[in-house]
Design a protein around this motif. Structure first.
Motif, PDB file in Angstrom:
ATOM      1  N   THR B  47      18.408  15.220  -1.356  1.00 60.36           N
ATOM      2  CA  THR B  47      19.681  13.924  -0.740  1.00 60.36           C
ATOM      3  C   THR B  47      18.629  13.030  -0.424  1.00 60.36           C
ATOM      4  O   THR B  47      18.715  11.461  -0.405  1.00 60.36           O
ATOM      5  N   GLN B  87      26.421  12.546   1.383  1.00 58.59           N
ATOM      6  CA  GLN B  87      27.137  13.908   0.463  1.00 58.59           C
ATOM      7  C   GLN B  87      28.073  14.450   1.695  1.00 58.59           C
ATOM      8  O   GLN B  87      29.372  15.336   1.715  1.00 58.59           O
ATOM      9  N   ASP B 161      25.811  11.532  -4.025  1.00 56.25           N
ATOM     10  CA  ASP B 161      25.220  12.494  -3.859  1.00 56.25           C
ATOM     11  C   ASP B 161      25.911  13.896  -3.118  1.00 56.25           C
ATOM     12  O   ASP B 161      26.972  14.353  -2.920  1.00 56.25           O
ATOM     13  N   GLU B 162      25.703  14.865  -4.177  1.00 54.07           N
ATOM     14  CA  GLU B 162      27.033  16.282  -4.302  1.00 54.07           C
ATOM     15  C   GLU B 162      28.385  15.560  -4.203  1.00 54.07           C
ATOM     16  O   GLU B 162      28.626  15.268  -3.199  1.00 54.07           O
TER      17      GLU B 162
HETATM   18 MG   LIG Z   1      21.735  16.962   0.405  1.00 55.99          MG
END
Ligand SMILES: [Mg+2]
Ligand SMILES: Nc1ncnc2c1ncn2[C@@H]1O[C@H](COP(=O)(O)OP(=O)(O)OP(=O)(O)O)[C@@H](O)[C@H]1O
Lengths: 254, 314
Positions: B47, B87, B161-162
């Motif tokens: 991140t 995320q 992000d993810e």
């Molecule tokens: Mg992260």
């Protein structure tokens, strides 16, 4: 071009936050219904026992109810700002090509709009309950200016605490302090019936000049020292909390 | 390759928070139009890396460029070129899907926000839910909307992000398909993930971030090739044979799975070694019910690299 972008972005941002308020029953009950209930309660149940001289109790209590509404309304700004901060909403906005100032600006404008609407609702009910102002145009203008300044000042307090709070639950706590200050002022009863220590405190804390100036202006009084004190208090709070909110914002967005 | 052929170029990037050194000199490049996966476990700094690239965070030293623009010098310019899907879902839960898209379109100053919203709702299969509040959406729908929101304004580099963390397998596969579609449309996709399978599935290039450094880069195939040895899976009929075999194959780093009655044995992949293994089993009179050669997975690559680093540092 920059200014147009800023205004446009702020309009979009505040539209978003206003929807949060209008779509939340909780907010509407706390901010509009609650102050009206308190007003009904005080006027019809305790009103008879209150000694407010030759001023009718509804005329006496209205400014306090208006500030009560603002103090509970701004708590929601604080909660929403905290939520936006912790959920990464601000970060997403920051990664976009938008006017930075519109991010907090949107929250402030939304707070202003929502509080003005709430105050209008309270005014309407108060008229129905026998509120009879005697202000001339200048008196009304000054009273409105003080109300708007109060909304802005309280909103910036809310912004600061919303940004500072570690948790969502913690973000709204400051508004209890505002409400407490309100009860320890001449909002609901004249201060001369209070114990000496509290009376001195009540006379020197900001809520009292705010309430007394609005009350006096609406009831036909002319601008005086209290009016000036109210305006100065608002500007001071606004200055301090604007500056601290900006600093906290910069720190938390790092 | 000229430097402006890179969509992303990161050189010697360092970043610490107070006393944690998160990035300790990260280098990598991402080719325009490719899909790049930054792989790392919890807290590896994925991140942090994405925030620096998306101009949200200042690096301590080193440089990062997006389409040739430096993130610290031309952030305004970069923000027009990129989009970030964080995320956690940042779509507004009080607003409907359509309202969320319209709001983003307006903030990107695009003409005809209504039409833009409608198109994305259709593309992301959200038309049926378009006028419902996000709070009623499933996790997969929220993610899809979040992704749709980041496509407004046609960014050329997309950060995810993810993107599938917390999704069920079905929603994950749907998300993968959307990301693959995106990649085919020619944009550069930079994603982070903890799942090797995901990186393997989506990325042209993978970089593994571990303890502040990129410990391996390459295409999924290249990374797998870095491990010549594969492992062999042996299955047995009962637990006592399994235990016997485990004892016997100790020297091969055997790991037993008593639920499935299988034993996983690491070899160098050579037939000689395999023959030795089987002979040994035969000599000890161990009956092997099933025999399978497994190709190395990214999981193996990751574990091998990470453990070899650990051993090297000891
Ligand atoms: Mg992260
Ligand atoms: N604002 C911050 N202040 C201090 N430390 C931080 C901050 N943000 C992140 N960290 C620390 O930096 C390290 C890397 O964090 P980062 O969020 O980049 O990891 P990640 O790879 O994204 O992890 P995850 O898979 O959990 O999302 C972690 O140890 C984290 O605790």
């Amino acid at each position: 071009m920059k200014l147009i972008h800023f205004l446009g972005d702020t309009a979009v941002m505040s539209g978003r936050v206003i929807r949060h308020s209008t779509r939340s029953i909780d907010t509407i009950i706390t901010v509009i219904a609650m102050p009206i209930m308190v007003m009904l309660l005080f006027v019809y149940i305790f009103g008879g026992a209150m000694n407010t001289g030759d001023v009718s109790y509804i005329n006496y209590i209205l400014p306090g109810i208006l500030l009560f509404c603002i103090a509970s309304g701004v708590a929601y700004s604080s909660l929403r700002i905290n939520n936006d901060l912790t959920k990464g909403v601000f970060e997403r906005f920051h990664s976009m090509p938008i006017a930075k100032a519109s991010i907090l600006g949107g929250h402030v404008v939304a707070s202003l709009v929502f509080n003005v609407v709430s105050l209008l609702a309270i005014f309407l009910v108060a008229f129905g309950m026998g509120f009879r102002p005697q202000a001339d145009v200048l008196g009304w203008v000054l009273a409105i200016v003080i109300l708007l300044l109060s909304i802005l000042a309280f909103t910036w307090i809310a912004v600061t605490f919303g940004l500072l709070a570690k948790s969502y639950e913690g973000a709204g706590v400051f508004s209890y302090i505002l409400l407490l200050l309100l009860f320890v002022s001449s909002a609901f009863a004249p201060t001369d019936s209070m114990p000496a220590v509290i009376r001195v405190f009540a006379e020197y804390q900001p809520m009292t000049p705010l309430i007394e100036s609005i009350r006096s202006l609406l009831l036909g009084g002319s601008a005086d020292k209290t009016t000036l004190a109210a305006v100065l208090w608002c500007l001071a709070i606004l200055g301090i909390f604007c500056a601290s909110a900006m600093r906290v914002y910069k720190r938390r967005m790092k | 390759m000229k430097s402006n052929d890179w969509a992303i170029e990161v050189i010697g990037l360092k970043k610490s928070y107070k006393n944690v050194e998160v990035l300790r000199g990260v280098n990598f490049t991402v080719q325009k139009g490719s899909t790049f996966a930054l792989l790392g476990s919890n807290g590896a700094g994925k991140t942090t890396m994405i925030k620096i690239l998306a101009t949200l965070l200042q690096p301590d030293s080193g440089s990062a460029k997006i389409n040739g623009d430096d993130v610290t010098k031309q952030p305004e310019h970069i923000r027009k070129e990129i989009s970030l899907t964080g995320q956690s879902v940042t779509a507004d839960y009080i607003l409907t899907g359509r309202e969320n898209l319209r709001m983003m379109a307006k903030l990107r100053h695009l003409p005809d926000p209504d039409k833009q919203a409608e198109e994305l709702l259709r593309r992301f299969d959200l038309l049926d839910a378009a006028d419902r509040r996000i709070s009623t959406y499933s996790g997969g729908m929220c993610r899809r909307l979040d992704l749709a929101m980041s496509l407004l304004g046609n960014p050329s580099v997309i950060f995810l992000d993810e993107p599938t963390t917390g999704l069920d397998p079905q929603a994950r596969i749907a998300m993968w398909d959307m990301i693959k579609d995106l990649a085919r449309s020619g944009v550069t996709v930079f994603l982070t993930t903890q799942y090797l399978e995901e990186a393997d599935h989506l990325a042209d290039q993978i970089a593994i971030l571990h303890e502040g450094h990129i410990v391996a880069t390459g295409s999924p195939a290249e990374l797998k090739n870095r491990l010549p040895r594969g492992h062999i899976e042996l299955r047995f009929d009962n637990e006592s044979t399994l235990n016997q075999a485990r004892e016997l194959f100790k020297e091969f780093n055997a790991t037993a799975d008593s639920n499935n009655l299988t034993l996983s044995v690491i070899t160098d992949g050579s037939t000689r070694q395999m023959l030795r293994l089987l002979t040994k089993a035969a000599e000890a009179d161990i009956e092997i019910a099933e025999f399978a050669q497994k190709l190395p997975t990214l999981e193996d690559v990751f574990l091998a690299i990470v453990t070899s680093k650990k051993e090297g540092s000891k």
